[in-house]
Design a protein around this motif. Structure first.
Motif, mmCIF file in Angstrom:
data_model
loop_
_atom_site.group_PDB
_atom_site.id
_atom_site.type_symbol
_atom_site.label_atom_id
_atom_site.label_comp_id
_atom_site.label_asym_id
_atom_site.label_seq_id
_atom_site.Cartn_x
_atom_site.Cartn_y
_atom_site.Cartn_z
ATOM 1 N N UNK A 1 0.852 -1.195 0.000
ATOM 2 C CA UNK A 1 0.000 0.000 0.000
ATOM 3 C C UNK A 1 0.885 1.241 0.000
ATOM 4 N N UNK A 2 0.414 2.289 -0.678
ATOM 5 C CA UNK A 2 1.172 3.539 -0.726
ATOM 6 C C UNK A 2 0.175 4.702 -0.797
ATOM 7 N N UNK A 3 0.506 5.797 -0.082
ATOM 8 C CA UNK A 3 -0.309 7.009 -0.161
ATOM 9 C C UNK A 3 0.509 8.085 -0.863
ATOM 10 N N UNK A 4 -0.059 8.660 -1.917
ATOM 11 C CA UNK A 4 0.660 9.680 -2.690
ATOM 12 C C UNK A 4 -0.261 10.857 -3.001
ATOM 13 N N UNK A 5 0.366 12.004 -3.328
ATOM 14 C CA UNK A 5 -0.396 13.175 -3.781
ATOM 15 C C UNK A 5 0.182 13.619 -5.117
ATOM 16 N N UNK A 6 -0.153 12.873 -6.207
ATOM 17 C CA UNK A 6 0.535 13.068 -7.495
ATOM 18 C C UNK A 6 0.264 14.407 -8.163
ATOM 19 N N UNK A 7 -0.935 14.972 -7.989
ATOM 20 C CA UNK A 7 -1.255 16.189 -8.734
ATOM 21 C C UNK A 7 -0.486 17.392 -8.206
ATOM 22 N N UNK A 8 -0.157 17.379 -6.911
ATOM 23 C CA UNK A 8 0.557 18.505 -6.294
ATOM 24 C C UNK A 8 1.016 18.010 -4.939
ATOM 25 N N UNK A 9 2.238 17.492 -4.911
ATOM 26 C CA UNK A 9 2.711 16.844 -3.690
ATOM 27 C C UNK A 9 2.677 17.810 -2.514
ATOM 28 N N UNK A 10 2.189 17.303 -1.366
ATOM 29 C CA UNK A 10 2.263 18.127 -0.178
ATOM 30 C C UNK A 10 3.405 17.641 0.674
ATOM 31 N N UNK A 11 4.315 18.528 1.103
ATOM 32 C CA UNK A 11 4.322 19.981 0.932
ATOM 33 C C UNK A 11 5.224 20.498 -0.180
ATOM 34 N N UNK A 12 5.961 19.624 -0.910
ATOM 35 C CA UNK A 12 6.965 20.173 -1.837
ATOM 36 C C UNK A 12 6.340 20.833 -3.055
ATOM 37 N N UNK A 13 5.089 20.464 -3.383
ATOM 38 C CA UNK A 13 4.436 21.045 -4.549
ATOM 39 C C UNK A 13 4.818 20.391 -5.850
ATOM 40 N N UNK A 14 5.616 19.321 -5.806
ATOM 41 C CA UNK A 14 6.031 18.647 -7.042
ATOM 42 C C UNK A 14 4.822 18.021 -7.736
ATOM 43 N N UNK A 15 4.787 18.126 -9.067
ATOM 44 C CA UNK A 15 3.781 17.415 -9.850
ATOM 45 C C UNK A 15 4.440 16.124 -10.329
ATOM 46 N N UNK A 16 3.804 15.000 -10.069
ATOM 47 C CA UNK A 16 4.430 13.715 -10.376
ATOM 48 C C UNK A 16 4.646 13.574 -11.881
ATOM 49 N N UNK A 17 5.859 13.221 -12.271
ATOM 50 C CA UNK A 17 6.211 13.124 -13.688
ATOM 51 C C UNK A 17 5.529 11.915 -14.317
ATOM 52 N N UNK A 18 5.214 12.022 -15.625
ATOM 53 C CA UNK A 18 4.501 10.935 -16.308
ATOM 54 C C UNK A 18 5.153 9.571 -16.131
#
Lengths: 485, 485
Positions: free
Chosen positions: A255-272
């Protein structure tokens, strides 16, 4: 009138019943028998009438008070029923013996004072613009929902949420987020943390022990996972999002929890390629992906990135809420889960867990009427302008600043030269607080030590436009107070 | 135009972009690049364009569609960002290889049909009169609360509840229930089961393993306790309430949940000596008493019995809600807890656990304006009349019936001659269902075997007045269907 043995100041005790002001004086309203019962109850409770004391015979007390005897027997009867008095046939009504006065009552803390209303500027991320909350629109939506609901609807809270809201959310998420969702896949919950907690509990029940979380991440993700009994495995994040290859280091991980659209807190958008790699890992490990889609509605340079869930609906639980679009105080969120996981979540849900029914119907109406889309369009414009103003002000105040993570959402990361670390973070947050500014160093969001240099997570969702310049100046002052340049 | 290897029907695929109806045809609104992205996204997802397939060069496709090349590169870029496509320098943009189609999606269950709207009469206890829900008054209270709230209030949900509501509830519980409560003692929660769950979790964390529950009792009490990891010890109930002496049989026991004002489901009002004995036991065992005060506002023969909590505030957690006074669908409740227990409850409360802020402020306003008291007075009259009508109708239909537990609340127990037991209960409930009547035999509320004879728990809160006679006739028919007399 009172019996000798008790020697009570009955006159004083009963005085409030005689000196009637408007409606019997302050706090002494209602019919006479109720007022008498209340007076005696309080006297017994305060030990002004001691345990074992006999009460005056009802006839005597009635004469004394100038009321009917029924009033007194009714009051006595009430207090007997409540356990304050005891009545025995052929004997006086007496105060029942109670446990000694509980020692905790005197130590009871005084009510906390309301939070100090200082001149604080708050850059801690998490709030949308509360000045833009659609008070009228939301009240109207509640009003319309209550007018239109059936009687039966007003008495139920289906565990998965009201079918109308589930349908409206599925349509919204398909249209706006590229989700693969039917009404039956949607579970209405009380926010993203609530949803993560529910899924983590289901994971734990299905025998999983661990969940991978982003490092750094939103603290409530870790809390919800830990609260459900899962161990959190931290996985690094860089400017392209989660470093997926690290997941392979944990063989049992599923299991993994991610925030791909806008990582919290770094703000990175997950690359394709990372998105694709994450789904490949999930497939190979037979793992569930929890996709935290907390603020993707706000993307400024291009259309929001569609959700991972749309690519792999059997592998991904999509989680969202109105906390960033309306207010976290509404406690309205959702998840879109694969059927087997939705069933596991619902199996352990208590009947009272869903949000209030009128609120659910209000959100459905607010979305169906187009008011939600209009609200988003309006605030998105504001946020875009405020983001630009904040970046400009920061660049002016702190010439070396590098702003990252500002593609979307309501916060950005301001990176400065020099070594970071928890000590620097604590100092700069302290210096800011002394200047009337709340801010959160990036360090604070790490579970372990931070590899970053000096960096601040600056939330501008609820920052007044007129205070943007002042906020940037105060950030500079706080930074310089720690490391004068 | 398409590459040979893929052999795709591009014309068919792209047709919706060309045949524009009003605003681009059904579901095809928005700017061209967004429509193109959506079309391609769906085609990739449906496998109409297979993994690995090359997309047309952007210049070609733009010429084909009669749009600018930017439209195509923008759409491709969006899908690359989302992970549907992959772009490599010097090579065609291709559909990314995905995991095989998830097997779970086809098996996804169809949306459940809405509950059959049959001619059911429902005597299962639990609901107040939903026809009496103050739709207008509640909507007005929400409207006023949203108008008056500050921006900051609209963004927060304090874990213990909004201070204004806590103060209003403390005043209400002192005045109406004889509670000993200051605002600081009140924790706003989402109903009684939520509150019991919170206290049980705190009990478990403080090392307690067991809690005594009434036998029979409300199933959600047992569920909440078990959910928190506590073992439930059943203690008998008779017509005078909990048989307190049984508590002494469990030496390690230090917690008990009771409903003294109106036991659920028997309807017994706890006798004064039992109340005193319960507090003596709690003192001697250093135990916490959870007082479930679920429907005490409705007492018909005399004033409601004041709460135990008022007698021993350091030993008792008082739990109440608006579920029986307004509607369970609002999810608004409270507890009044000794300071140390309130602190333990709050320590483990997640930020999203409190009810929606507008609802909290609405309840505070509804109570402060006197609307809540008026509502209670109005429905109490109705319930009193309906109770009398139901008792009369039952006596007529079932001459030997003995009605008990009807002093208060929204349900009563109808006792009949003959041996009871789970088999009789199942049969009579089944016979009732076939007649269009839902009812709950007393047996069903026991955890173990029931010592009672034939008995039915009949809730009349939401029973329409005009259906009282019909309901009683159906009860007789159901009883006679099982044991013809």
């Amino acid at each position: 009138m009172p019996e000798k043995q008790t020697n009570l100041a009955w006159d004083t005790l009963l005085a409030p019943l005689r000196t009637r002001g408007a409606d019997g004086g302050p706090g002494m309203d209602g019919p006479m028998h109720r007022r008498l019962a209340r007076l005696l109850r309080e006297a017994v409770r305060d030990r002004r009438i001691p345990a074992g004391a006999a009460l005056p015979p009802s006839r005597l007390l009635a004469a004394e008070l100038g009321c009917s005897r029924w009033v007194v027997t009714e009051a006595y009867g009430q207090l007997v029923a409540e356990g304050y008095l005891e009545a025995r046939t052929g004997s006086a009504t007496r105060v029942r013996g109670f446990p000694p006065p509980p020692p905790l009552v005197p130590g009871r803390p005084a009510p906390r004072p309301p939070a100090a209303a200082g001149p604080l500027l708050d850059l801690i991320p998490g709030l949308p613009d509360l000045r833009a909350f659609p008070r009228r629109g939301w009240a109207d939506a509640v009003h319309r929902a209550l007018s239109a609901a059936s009687d039966a609807e007003l008495g139920s809270r289906p565990p998965a949420g009201h079918p109308r809201l589930r349908g409206v959310l599925a349509e919204y998420l398909r249209r706006v987020r590229g989700a693969e969702a039917a009404a039956a896949d949607v579970v209405v919950c009380r926010g993203i943390a609530d949803g993560i907690g529910l899924v983590c509990a289901a994971l734990r029940e299905s025998g999983r022990r661990q969940i991978a979380v982003e490092e750094p991440c939103w603290a409530q993700v870790r809390q919800a996972a830990n609260g459900a009994g899962l161990e959190c495995v931290p996985v690094s994040v860089d400017e392209r999002g989660l470093r997926v290859e690290e997941l392979y280091a944990y063989p049992g991980l599923r299991a993994v929890a991610v925030s791909p659209a806008h990582q919290f807190p770094t703000g990175a958008v997950m690359a394709p390629d990372r998105r694709a790699a994450l789904l490949r890992w999930a497939e190979s490990a037979d793992a569930l992906v929890l996709e935290d889609d907390y603020d993707a509605e706000f993307r400024y340079d291009r259309d929001p990135v569609g959700v991972l869930q749309g690519v792999a609906p059997a592998r991904v639980v999509l989680l969202g809420s109105v906390s960033k679009t309306l207010s976290p105080a509404l406690g309205l969120g959702w998840m879109v889960a694969p059927p087997d996981w939705a069933a596991r979540v619902l199996a352990r849900r208590t009947p009272a867990a869903a949000p209030a029914l009128p609120d659910q119907l209000a959100l459905a109406g607010f979305m169906q009427s187009g008011a939600y889309d209009r609200q988003l369009r309006a605030v998105r414009r504001h946020y875009r302008a405020r983001r630009a103003a904040l970046i400009a002000a920061l660049s002016q105040e702190l010439p070396g600043v590098r702003v990252t993570g500002a593609d979307a959402g309501l916060h950005l990361v301001a990176r400065l030269d020099g070594p970071g670390g928890a000590a620097w973070g604590t100092q700069v947050a302290g210096a800011a607080a002394r200047l009337g500014l709340r801010l959160s160093p990036l360090d604070f969001h790490y579970h372990g030590p931070s590899p970053d240099g000096r960096a601040l997570v600056l939330g501008y969702g609820n920052l007044p436009d007129h205070a943007v310049g002042q906020a940037a100046a105060l950030v500079r002052a706080a930074v310089e107070a720690v490391a004068p340049s």
